[in-house]
Design a protein around this motif. Structure first.
Motif, PDB file in Angstrom:
ATOM      1  N   PRO B 270       7.626 -52.299 -22.005  1.00 24.58           N
ATOM      2  CA  PRO B 270       7.510 -52.037 -23.435  1.00 24.58           C
ATOM      3  C   PRO B 270       7.934 -50.611 -23.775  1.00 24.58           C
ATOM      4  CG  PRO B 270       5.408 -52.776 -22.496  1.00 24.58           C
ATOM      5  CD  PRO B 270       6.320 -52.490 -21.359  1.00 24.58           C
ATOM      6  N   ILE B 271       8.589 -50.455 -24.926  1.00 22.62           N
ATOM      7  CA  ILE B 271       8.904 -49.131 -25.455  1.00 22.62           C
ATOM      8  C   ILE B 271       8.207 -49.039 -26.805  1.00 22.62           C
ATOM      9  CG2 ILE B 271      10.723 -47.534 -26.157  1.00 22.62           C
ATOM     10  CD1 ILE B 271      12.642 -49.102 -24.343  1.00 22.62           C
ATOM     11  N   LEU B 272       7.307 -48.073 -26.941  1.00 20.31           N
ATOM     12  CA  LEU B 272       6.514 -47.983 -28.164  1.00 20.31           C
ATOM     13  C   LEU B 272       7.321 -47.339 -29.294  1.00 20.31           C
ATOM     14  CD1 LEU B 272       3.057 -47.047 -26.603  1.00 20.31           C
ATOM     15  CD2 LEU B 272       4.033 -49.300 -27.069  1.00 20.31           C
ATOM     16  N   LEU B 273       6.832 -47.567 -30.504  1.00 18.71           N
ATOM     17  CA  LEU B 273       7.552 -47.166 -31.723  1.00 18.71           C
ATOM     18  C   LEU B 273       8.146 -45.757 -31.649  1.00 18.71           C
ATOM     19  CD1 LEU B 273       8.264 -47.937 -34.652  1.00 18.71           C
ATOM     20  CD2 LEU B 273       6.052 -47.065 -35.342  1.00 18.71           C
ATOM     21  N   GLY B 274       7.320 -44.799 -31.248  1.00 17.70           N
ATOM     22  CA  GLY B 274       7.763 -43.411 -31.248  1.00 17.70           C
ATOM     23  C   GLY B 274       8.910 -43.124 -30.277  1.00 17.70           C
ATOM     24  N   ASP B 275       9.042 -43.951 -29.250  1.00 18.41           N
ATOM     25  CA  ASP B 275      10.065 -43.707 -28.223  1.00 18.41           C
ATOM     26  C   ASP B 275      11.295 -44.594 -28.386  1.00 18.41           C
ATOM     27  OD1 ASP B 275       8.267 -41.919 -26.975  1.00 18.41           O
ATOM     28  OD2 ASP B 275       7.257 -43.618 -25.992  1.00 18.41           O
ATOM     29  N   GLN B 276      11.302 -45.426 -29.437  1.00 16.26           N
ATOM     30  CA  GLN B 276      12.404 -46.383 -29.549  1.00 16.26           C
ATOM     31  C   GLN B 276      13.692 -45.712 -30.019  1.00 16.26           C
ATOM     32  OE1 GLN B 276      10.943 -49.570 -32.048  1.00 16.26           O
ATOM     33  NE2 GLN B 276       9.334 -50.067 -30.553  1.00 16.26           N
ATOM     34  N   ASP B 277      14.811 -46.233 -29.497  1.00 20.69           N
ATOM     35  CA  ASP B 277      16.132 -45.803 -29.949  1.00 20.69           C
ATOM     36  C   ASP B 277      16.396 -46.525 -31.275  1.00 20.69           C
ATOM     37  OD1 ASP B 277      18.782 -45.446 -30.507  1.00 20.69           O
ATOM     38  OD2 ASP B 277      19.518 -46.240 -28.587  1.00 20.69           O
ATOM     39  N   ARG B 278      16.257 -45.777 -32.377  1.00 20.98           N
ATOM     40  CA  ARG B 278      16.351 -46.419 -33.692  1.00 20.98           C
ATOM     41  C   ARG B 278      17.748 -46.943 -33.988  1.00 20.98           C
ATOM     42  NH1 ARG B 278      11.489 -44.241 -37.281  1.00 20.98           N
ATOM     43  NH2 ARG B 278      10.119 -43.876 -35.515  1.00 20.98           N
ATOM     44  N   GLY B 279      18.718 -46.472 -33.224  1.00 17.13           N
ATOM     45  CA  GLY B 279      20.071 -47.013 -33.368  1.00 17.13           C
ATOM     46  C   GLY B 279      20.139 -48.480 -32.959  1.00 17.13           C
ATOM     47  N   ARG B 280      19.125 -48.914 -32.205  1.00 18.31           N
ATOM     48  CA  ARG B 280      19.114 -50.310 -31.766  1.00 18.31           C
ATOM     49  C   ARG B 280      18.325 -51.208 -32.718  1.00 18.31           C
ATOM     50  NH1 ARG B 280      17.828 -51.088 -25.677  1.00 18.31           N
ATOM     51  NH2 ARG B 280      18.730 -53.093 -26.234  1.00 18.31           N
ATOM     52  N   TRP B 281      17.765 -50.617 -33.760  1.00 24.17           N
ATOM     53  CA  TRP B 281      17.086 -51.466 -34.740  1.00 24.17           C
ATOM     54  C   TRP B 281      18.133 -52.283 -35.474  1.00 24.17           C
ATOM     55  CZ3 TRP B 281      12.835 -47.959 -37.429  1.00 24.17           C
ATOM     56  CH2 TRP B 281      11.874 -47.639 -36.456  1.00 24.17           C
ATOM     57  N   ASP B 282      17.739 -53.470 -35.836  1.00 27.66           N
ATOM     58  CA  ASP B 282      18.676 -54.423 -36.442  1.00 27.66           C
ATOM     59  C   ASP B 282      18.857 -54.103 -37.929  1.00 27.66           C
ATOM     60  OD1 ASP B 282      19.686 -56.813 -37.713  1.00 27.66           O
ATOM     61  OD2 ASP B 282      19.226 -57.862 -35.855  1.00 27.66           O
ATOM     62  N   ARG B 283      20.061 -53.627 -38.285  1.00 29.77           N
ATOM     63  CA  ARG B 283      20.287 -53.187 -39.670  1.00 29.77           C
ATOM     64  C   ARG B 283      20.189 -54.340 -40.656  1.00 29.77           C
ATOM     65  NH1 ARG B 283      18.865 -48.491 -39.233  1.00 29.77           N
ATOM     66  NH2 ARG B 283      19.338 -48.391 -41.451  1.00 29.77           N
ATOM     67  N   LEU B 284      20.677 -55.497 -40.266  1.00 27.23           N
ATOM     68  CA  LEU B 284      20.648 -56.633 -41.192  1.00 27.23           C
ATOM     69  C   LEU B 284      19.207 -57.009 -41.541  1.00 27.23           C
ATOM     70  CD1 LEU B 284      21.905 -58.975 -42.775  1.00 27.23           C
ATOM     71  CD2 LEU B 284      22.110 -60.237 -40.633  1.00 27.23           C
ATOM     72  N   LEU B 285      18.359 -57.045 -40.512  1.00 28.80           N
ATOM     73  CA  LEU B 285      16.960 -57.404 -40.773  1.00 28.80           C
ATOM     74  C   LEU B 285      16.265 -56.316 -41.583  1.00 28.80           C
ATOM     75  CD1 LEU B 285      15.753 -59.132 -37.481  1.00 28.80           C
ATOM     76  CD2 LEU B 285      16.588 -60.169 -39.589  1.00 28.80           C
TER      77      LEU B 285
END
Lengths: 123, 425
Positions: B270-285
């Motif tokens: 698991p990677i918690l919110l604070g450590d996530q690579d936000r570039g990998r968040w799904d832009r469409l969603l």
């Protein structure tokens, strides 16, 4: 799983019939309300677009229109449980064209978008 | 060889087509049949019969041009035949001088009504019946996935890590309960709507959460379950476009799902919110989620827990980093949430947000109050949150022992590994 569907077609002359537009809208509402259609948009003729090519280390910008027999007409993003499901939705979309615009010919190109299911963690 | 036999290939293609159309159409067919026969169990059986008819006829006659309407029409005919037989049976009983249990006129009405088109309405009623309060929560969840998600018993069992037989029993029992208690196939009266709707929303969110952070098992997430919950939520939003809580739930799920790809490392950790690579968040969603948050605000009315949680998720989605997150706004939103929908879990989230907005000492104070209440004694996130705050306060020894406690409490393998690593550093 998510799929990108790009519609390519050779349109008969003249604007699309109103019945076609109504049928497309009805199908769009159906797919949206079924929770599978995430995004959709129309694409202008390639005259409005361009192509940026990199070949042999050289950048080359080519403005449209392009000489392809079929223009890209629209795109849609679906989220479904299997490829068969997106094929079914795309088939319905094509049938709507067949039934409402005589002489229309085209293809729906279905591409899978990589998703978490494609990168199952190693156990 | 079977694979190159053309007949076999055709047969297989038709079977796939039937099953695919079936999967897409099943909820609408089951819903329509339930209106006619007034029994979800019977409706599902009739619907399955229709699938069998299609599997028998389509290979020989070819797939009909409009397979969805074909299935619906065939299913309705079977249901109406059944009702007619029942009416005749009742009439025979009457001739024999027995009491009429069902008034034939009402059955005739059902037949007439069945010929009208109410598909959307029927599906909505099916959702409400599957999530009816007479059923235990697990029964509601299983039945919703079965009737509206079209999941097989095996798929439901796999999703909830239970035996096939257990999943099967839950579904059978739920159907029997609905029949035994004569739960009517209708939308709740306006006065009961908010309460009944919240049961529906809870079930869908529970399915989502089971996929988002599995309470048990080897995988931290089961994305297909998240997708299924999202589909159900979007379906509900299509049927109830003016209910802000429905739109809020969809917004919340879209925004949370946008992080799915960033929540897990290459080894499944698991990677918690604070450590996530936000570039990998799904832009469409994210775009869909933020649009839904805006729509929920437009609808207005009484603000409910899902709209509030969606607003909180939107704060995260808009921020480019943990530091740039609007933590004071998140604190304010959690304070409202805790006020309108008191729950120790929401309070714990408030403690996390306060820890970010006002410093770890203030956050720890809140977390300690929750710990003292004993409400979350077996909840692994409580010691995990305390550990995190203690670590930020430089109280490393206490932090380590809290992480160890969190590791001992969680039933999820991946989460346990994460807590253990942190307890040892």
């Amino acid at each position: 799983m998510r799929y990108l569907v790009i519609l390519k077609a050779q349109q008969p002359d003249g604007p699309p019939p109103a019945e076609l537009m109504a049928a497309i809208e009805a199908l769009g509402v159906e797919a949206t309300n079924a929770g599978v259609l995430l995004d959709v948009g129309g694409l202008a003729p390639s005259a409005a677009g361009a192509r940026v090519e990199l070949s042999g280390g050289r950048l080359n910008v080519v403005d449209g229109p392009f000489a392809e027999a079929k223009e890209m007409i629209s795109y849609a993003v679906y989220q479904v449980r299997s490829k068969d499901e997106v094929v079914e939705w795309a088939s319905r979309f094509m049938k709507v064209h067949r039934d409402n615009w005589p002489g229309w010919e085209g293809d729906s190109v279905i591409s899978k978008v990589f998703g978490p299911e494609d990168f199952a963690p190693q156990q | 060889m079977a694979a190159t036999d053309p007949d076999h290939a055709v047969q297989r293609a038709v079977t796939t087509a039937v099953e695919t159309v079936w999967r897409i159409e099943a909820p609408r067919i089951i819903a329509a049949l339930t209106r006619i026969v007034r029994d979800v169990g019977l409706a599902e059986e009739l619907a399955q019969d229709t699938l069998v008819i299609a599997l028998e006829q389509w290979p020989a006659r070819g797939i009909p041009d409009d397979p969805g309407p074909w299935l619906m029409a065939t299913a309705k005919h079977r249901a109406i035949d059944l009702v007619r037989r029942r009416v005749r049976y009742q009439e025979k009983l009457a001739e024999m001088g027995r009491e009429l249990e069902i008034v034939p006129e009402s059955e005739q009405d059902a037949i007439d009504e069945a010929l009208d088109d109410h598909v959307g309405d029927d599906v909505l009623r099916l959702i409400f019946i599957a999530c009816h309060p007479v059923l235990p929560t697990e029964g509601r969840t299983a039945l919703t996935l079965r009737l509206l998600g079209g999941l097989s018993t095996e798929e439901i069992a796999r999703a909830f890590l239970i035996a096939d037989t257990t999943a099967g029993q839950r579904i059978v029992r739920a159907k029997r309960t609905l029949a035994a208690k004569r739960v009517p196939f209708e939308l709740p009266p306006p006065g009961e709507l908010p309460q009944r709707l919240s049961s529906v929303l809870e079930v869908i969110y529970l399915i989502f959460n089971e996929g988002y952070s599995a309470t048990a098992g080897d995988d931290w997430m089961r994305p297909s379950l998240c997708e299924e919950a999202l589909r159900l939520g979007r379906l509900l939003a299509g049927l109830m476009p003016t209910e802000s809580e429905v739109i809020g739930l969809v917004a919340l799920m879209e925004l949370q799902a946008s992080r799915l790809g960033a929540r897990e490392g290459p080894g499944g950790e698991p990677i918690l919110l604070g450590d996530q690579d936000r570039g990998r968040w799904d832009r469409l969603l994210i775009r869909r989620g933020l649009a839904a948050v805006a729509r929920a605000a437009e609808i207005g009315g009484v603000v409910g827990p899902f709209v509030l949680q969606a607003e909180i998720a939107a704060c995260h989605a808009r921020a480019r980093s943990t530091a740039e997150t609007d933590w004071p706004r998140i604190v304010a939103l959690y304070r409202v949430l805790v006020y309108i929908w008191p729950s120790p879990v929401a309070e714990l989230n408030l403690a996390v947000a306060v820890g970010m907005a006002e410093g770890p000492a203030k956050g720890l104070q809140l977390a300690d109050t929750i710990a003292a209440s004993g409400a979350l004694d077996n909840y692994p996130q409580l010691p995990a949150v305390r550990a995190d705050l203690l670590e930020r306060l430089g109280r490393d020894a206490e932090a380590r022992s809290e992480f160890a406690r969190a590791a001992a409490l969680t039933r999820n393998t991946r989460e346990r590994e994460l807590f253990l690593i942190r307890s040892e550093r």
